[in-house]
Design a protein around this motif. Structure first.
Motif, PDB file in Angstrom:
ATOM      1  N   ASN A  79       0.827  -1.209   0.000  1.00 45.42           N
ATOM      2  CA  ASN A  79       0.000   0.000   0.000  1.00 45.42           C
ATOM      3  C   ASN A  79       0.861   1.258   0.000  1.00 45.42           C
ATOM      4  O   ASN A  79       0.638   2.197  -0.769  1.00 45.42           O
ATOM      5  N   ARG A  80       1.849   1.269   0.886  1.00 34.01           N
ATOM      6  CA  ARG A  80       2.714   2.443   0.985  1.00 34.01           C
ATOM      7  C   ARG A  80       3.593   2.591  -0.252  1.00 34.01           C
ATOM      8  O   ARG A  80       3.804   3.708  -0.743  1.00 34.01           O
ATOM      9  N   GLY A  81       4.103   1.466  -0.748  1.00 29.25           N
ATOM     10  CA  GLY A  81       4.965   1.518  -1.927  1.00 29.25           C
ATOM     11  C   GLY A  81       4.223   2.016  -3.157  1.00 29.25           C
ATOM     12  O   GLY A  81       4.737   2.841  -3.918  1.00 29.25           O
ATOM     13  N   CYS A  82       3.011   1.514  -3.361  1.00 31.67           N
ATOM     14  CA  CYS A  82       2.207   1.968  -4.492  1.00 31.67           C
ATOM     15  C   CYS A  82       1.893   3.454  -4.367  1.00 31.67           C
ATOM     16  O   CYS A  82       1.988   4.204  -5.346  1.00 31.67           O
ATOM     17  N   PHE A  83       1.516   3.858  -3.156  1.00 26.85           N
ATOM     18  CA  PHE A  83       1.218   5.277  -2.943  1.00 26.85           C
ATOM     19  C   PHE A  83       2.429   6.140  -3.293  1.00 26.85           C
ATOM     20  O   PHE A  83       2.291   7.182  -3.958  1.00 26.85           O
ATOM     21  N   GLU A  84       3.618   5.716  -2.874  1.00 21.29           N
ATOM     22  CA  GLU A  84       4.825   6.484  -3.154  1.00 21.29           C
ATOM     23  C   GLU A  84       5.136   6.511  -4.646  1.00 21.29           C
ATOM     24  O   GLU A  84       5.503   7.551  -5.206  1.00 21.29           O
ATOM     25  N   ALA A  85       5.001   5.373  -5.318  1.00 19.09           N
ATOM     26  CA  ALA A  85       5.307   5.311  -6.748  1.00 19.09           C
ATOM     27  C   ALA A  85       4.316   6.141  -7.564  1.00 19.09           C
ATOM     28  O   ALA A  85       4.712   6.895  -8.465  1.00 19.09           O
ATOM     29  N   PHE A  86       3.027   6.001  -7.254  1.00 20.13           N
ATOM     30  CA  PHE A  86       2.022   6.779  -7.987  1.00 20.13           C
ATOM     31  C   PHE A  86       2.247   8.275  -7.770  1.00 20.13           C
ATOM     32  O   PHE A  86       2.170   9.075  -8.710  1.00 20.13           O
ATOM     33  N   SER A  87       2.525   8.644  -6.519  1.00 18.55           N
ATOM     34  CA  SER A  87       2.744  10.057  -6.196  1.00 18.55           C
ATOM     35  C   SER A  87       3.998  10.589  -6.884  1.00 18.55           C
ATOM     36  O   SER A  87       4.021  11.741  -7.340  1.00 18.55           O
ATOM     37  N   ALA A  88       5.034   9.760  -6.952  1.00 22.75           N
ATOM     38  CA  ALA A  88       6.283  10.193  -7.593  1.00 22.75           C
ATOM     39  C   ALA A  88       6.045  10.531  -9.060  1.00 22.75           C
ATOM     40  O   ALA A  88       6.594  11.511  -9.582  1.00 22.75           O
ATOM     41  N   VAL A  89       5.231   9.728  -9.734  1.00 22.54           N
ATOM     42  CA  VAL A  89       4.919   9.996 -11.145  1.00 22.54           C
ATOM     43  C   VAL A  89       4.114  11.284 -11.266  1.00 22.54           C
ATOM     44  O   VAL A  89       4.416  12.149 -12.098  1.00 22.54           O
ATOM     45  N   TYR A  90       3.108  11.425 -10.434  1.00 21.85           N
ATOM     46  CA  TYR A  90       2.248  12.612 -10.501  1.00 21.85           C
ATOM     47  C   TYR A  90       3.021  13.880 -10.145  1.00 21.85           C
ATOM     48  O   TYR A  90       2.880  14.919 -10.805  1.00 21.85           O
ATOM     49  N   ASP A  91       3.832  13.797  -9.095  1.00 24.08           N
ATOM     50  CA  ASP A  91       4.547  14.972  -8.591  1.00 24.08           C
ATOM     51  C   ASP A  91       5.871  15.240  -9.300  1.00 24.08           C
ATOM     52  O   ASP A  91       6.525  16.249  -8.997  1.00 24.08           O
ATOM     53  N   ARG A 201       8.814  23.043 -16.016  1.00 25.14           N
ATOM     54  CA  ARG A 201       8.563  22.735 -14.603  1.00 25.14           C
ATOM     55  C   ARG A 201       7.439  23.600 -14.041  1.00 25.14           C
ATOM     56  O   ARG A 201       6.618  23.126 -13.254  1.00 25.14           O
ATOM     57  N   LEU A 202       7.405  24.846 -14.450  1.00 20.63           N
ATOM     58  CA  LEU A 202       6.301  25.708 -14.032  1.00 20.63           C
ATOM     59  C   LEU A 202       4.981  25.211 -14.616  1.00 20.63           C
ATOM     60  O   LEU A 202       3.942  25.207 -13.944  1.00 20.63           O
ATOM     61  N   ALA A 203       5.019  24.766 -15.868  1.00 19.45           N
ATOM     62  CA  ALA A 203       3.815  24.271 -16.528  1.00 19.45           C
ATOM     63  C   ALA A 203       3.287  23.018 -15.833  1.00 19.45           C
ATOM     64  O   ALA A 203       2.070  22.869 -15.631  1.00 19.45           O
ATOM     65  N   LYS A 204       4.196  22.110 -15.458  1.00 23.11           N
ATOM     66  CA  LYS A 204       3.774  20.883 -14.770  1.00 23.11           C
ATOM     67  C   LYS A 204       3.117  21.223 -13.432  1.00 23.11           C
ATOM     68  O   LYS A 204       2.058  20.680 -13.082  1.00 23.11           O
ATOM     69  N   ALA A 205       3.721  22.125 -12.685  1.00 27.79           N
ATOM     70  CA  ALA A 205       3.162  22.525 -11.405  1.00 27.79           C
ATOM     71  C   ALA A 205       1.802  23.200 -11.577  1.00 27.79           C
ATOM     72  O   ALA A 205       0.869  22.963 -10.806  1.00 27.79           O
ATOM     73  N   ASN A 208      -0.898  20.526 -12.528  1.00 23.91           N
ATOM     74  CA  ASN A 208      -1.268  19.749 -11.347  1.00 23.91           C
ATOM     75  C   ASN A 208      -2.143  20.577 -10.409  1.00 23.91           C
ATOM     76  O   ASN A 208      -3.065  20.066  -9.777  1.00 23.91           O
ATOM     77  N   GLY A 209      -1.853  21.868 -10.330  1.00 24.70           N
ATOM     78  CA  GLY A 209      -2.585  22.735  -9.425  1.00 24.70           C
ATOM     79  C   GLY A 209      -4.035  22.952  -9.807  1.00 24.70           C
ATOM     80  O   GLY A 209      -4.865  23.272  -8.945  1.00 24.70           O
ATOM     81  N   ILE A 210      -4.370  22.780 -11.087  1.00 21.80           N
ATOM     82  CA  ILE A 210      -5.762  22.974 -11.511  1.00 21.80           C
ATOM     83  C   ILE A 210      -6.483  21.639 -11.703  1.00 21.80           C
ATOM     84  O   ILE A 210      -7.623  21.604 -12.176  1.00 21.80           O
ATOM     85  N   ASP A 211      -5.828  20.530 -11.324  1.00 20.75           N
ATOM     86  CA  ASP A 211      -6.462  19.224 -11.446  1.00 20.75           C
ATOM     87  C   ASP A 211      -7.730  19.186 -10.594  1.00 20.75           C
ATOM     88  O   ASP A 211      -7.693  19.546  -9.417  1.00 20.75           O
ATOM     89  N   PRO A 212      -8.865  18.744 -11.150  1.00 21.75           N
ATOM     90  CA  PRO A 212     -10.121  18.749 -10.382  1.00 21.75           C
ATOM     91  C   PRO A 212     -10.188  17.682  -9.287  1.00 21.75           C
ATOM     92  O   PRO A 212     -11.032  17.764  -8.402  1.00 21.75           O
ATOM     93  N   VAL A 213      -9.329  16.672  -9.353  1.00 25.61           N
ATOM     94  CA  VAL A 213      -9.345  15.586  -8.370  1.00 25.61           C
ATOM     95  C   VAL A 213      -7.988  15.480  -7.690  1.00 25.61           C
ATOM     96  O   VAL A 213      -6.946  15.494  -8.352  1.00 25.61           O
ATOM     97  N   ASP A 214      -7.981  15.396  -6.370  1.00 22.27           N
ATOM     98  CA  ASP A 214      -6.751  15.175  -5.615  1.00 22.27           C
ATOM     99  C   ASP A 214      -6.451  13.685  -5.661  1.00 22.27           C
ATOM    100  O   ASP A 214      -7.049  12.896  -4.916  1.00 22.27           O
ATOM    101  N   VAL A 215      -5.539  13.278  -6.532  1.00 23.06           N
ATOM    102  CA  VAL A 215      -5.285  11.850  -6.734  1.00 23.06           C
ATOM    103  C   VAL A 215      -4.675  11.197  -5.496  1.00 23.06           C
ATOM    104  O   VAL A 215      -4.904  10.006  -5.241  1.00 23.06           O
ATOM    105  N   ARG A 216      -3.916  11.937  -4.720  1.00 23.55           N
ATOM    106  CA  ARG A 216      -3.314  11.353  -3.519  1.00 23.55           C
ATOM    107  C   ARG A 216      -4.392  11.025  -2.491  1.00 23.55           C
ATOM    108  O   ARG A 216      -4.433   9.920  -1.944  1.00 23.55           O
ATOM    109  N   ARG A 217      -5.258  11.979  -2.231  1.00 27.66           N
ATOM    110  CA  ARG A 217      -6.318  11.766  -1.243  1.00 27.66           C
ATOM    111  C   ARG A 217      -7.287  10.687  -1.711  1.00 27.66           C
ATOM    112  O   ARG A 217      -7.708   9.825  -0.930  1.00 27.66           O
ATOM    113  N   GLY A 218      -7.647  10.714  -3.006  1.00 27.28           N
ATOM    114  CA  GLY A 218      -8.573   9.722  -3.536  1.00 27.28           C
ATOM    115  C   GLY A 218      -8.035   8.313  -3.398  1.00 27.28           C
ATOM    116  O   GLY A 218      -8.747   7.398  -2.955  1.00 27.28           O
TER     117      GLY A 218
END
Length: 247
Positions: A79-91, A201-205, A208-218
């Protein structure tokens, strides 16, 4: 075997995954993947990351046998590993291009759902067989690939969807023959990497900032139900059946 990092050309880093026979990642593999993607994104010379895999399929999710053998410790670790890997890709500070071949299941959907662009081979299929394996999760990411009601149908039936279908939905950028996948992914990465690195890098940030869903929380919310299924014994019942069927 494992997670590797290479730089095929200036501004591009290839993060490769190779866990035979089906790229079902053990706990350590998920954390290693997260570390590799984060390291690539932190490098100021990098402008695009390509996430790819060796073998028959891109990713078969977590290593079910490891969970069956090690029990709760492996479940929490996965669970923790998947969360970290998914977050690393998104972030990741720069765009991530996922190059997908063959099967992309479970945790694989979590990875590509959080990627910025997906290039897939003609034989690529995507799905969440979680209900057949005593788990839940990554519906958050599947919902980024298909419309809401199709996501629910795929989730409840454990069916897969093809790369061509995802292309029609607009979530896969390009579908190519398998032997052209690496080239197609690199061509796209090269086009992205030609942009100004700081602006990228500014564009990526900003995106992500206007994403309608918080993928980490979801995804973390979904994982709570995975844990509930585990402690209640439901997950063990389903996993044990899955293990016997796989023999």
């Amino acid at each position: 075997m494992g997670v590797s990092t290479s730089s095929p050309e200036k501004g591009i880093v290839l993060v490769g995954v190779d866990f035979p026979p089906v790229n079902a990642l053990p706990v350590d593999g998920w954390f290693a993947l997260a570390d590799a993607v984060r390291a690539a994104g932190r490098d100021p010379e990098v402008r695009c990351v390509v996430l790819a895999a060796e073998g028959r399929g891109f990713n078969a999710g977590v290593d079910i046998k490891e969970i069956q053998t090690r029990g709760a410790a492996a479940l929490v670790g996965a669970n923790r590993g998947c969360f970290e890997a998914f977050s690393a890709v998104y972030d990741c500070e720069v765009p991530v291009v996922a190059a997908v071949q063959g099967f992309c299941l479970g945790g694989g959907v979590g990875l590509v759902g959080n990627a910025d662009v997906i290039v897939a081979s003609e034989d690529a299929t995507f799905g969440l067989p979680e209900l057949d394996r005593g788990a839940l999760g990554a519906a958050t990411h599947l919902a980024r690939l298909v419309p809401q009601h199709l996501m629910r149908a795929l989730y409840f039936t454990s069916r897969t969807v093809t790369a061509a279908e995802l292309h029609r939905h607009g979530s896969v950028w390009k579908v190519v023959p398998r032997d052209e996948l690496a080239v197609a992914a690199r061509e796209l990465a090269r086009e992205i990497a030609a942009k100004d690195g700081e602006l990228l890098r500014l564009a990526k940030a900003a995106i992500n900032g206007i994403d309608p869903v918080d993928v980490r929380r979801g995804y973390r919310y979904e994982q709570g139900f995975t844990y509930e299924a585990s402690v209640s014994g439901i997950a063990d019942r389903v996993r044990d059946r899955f293990g016997r069927e796989a023999e």
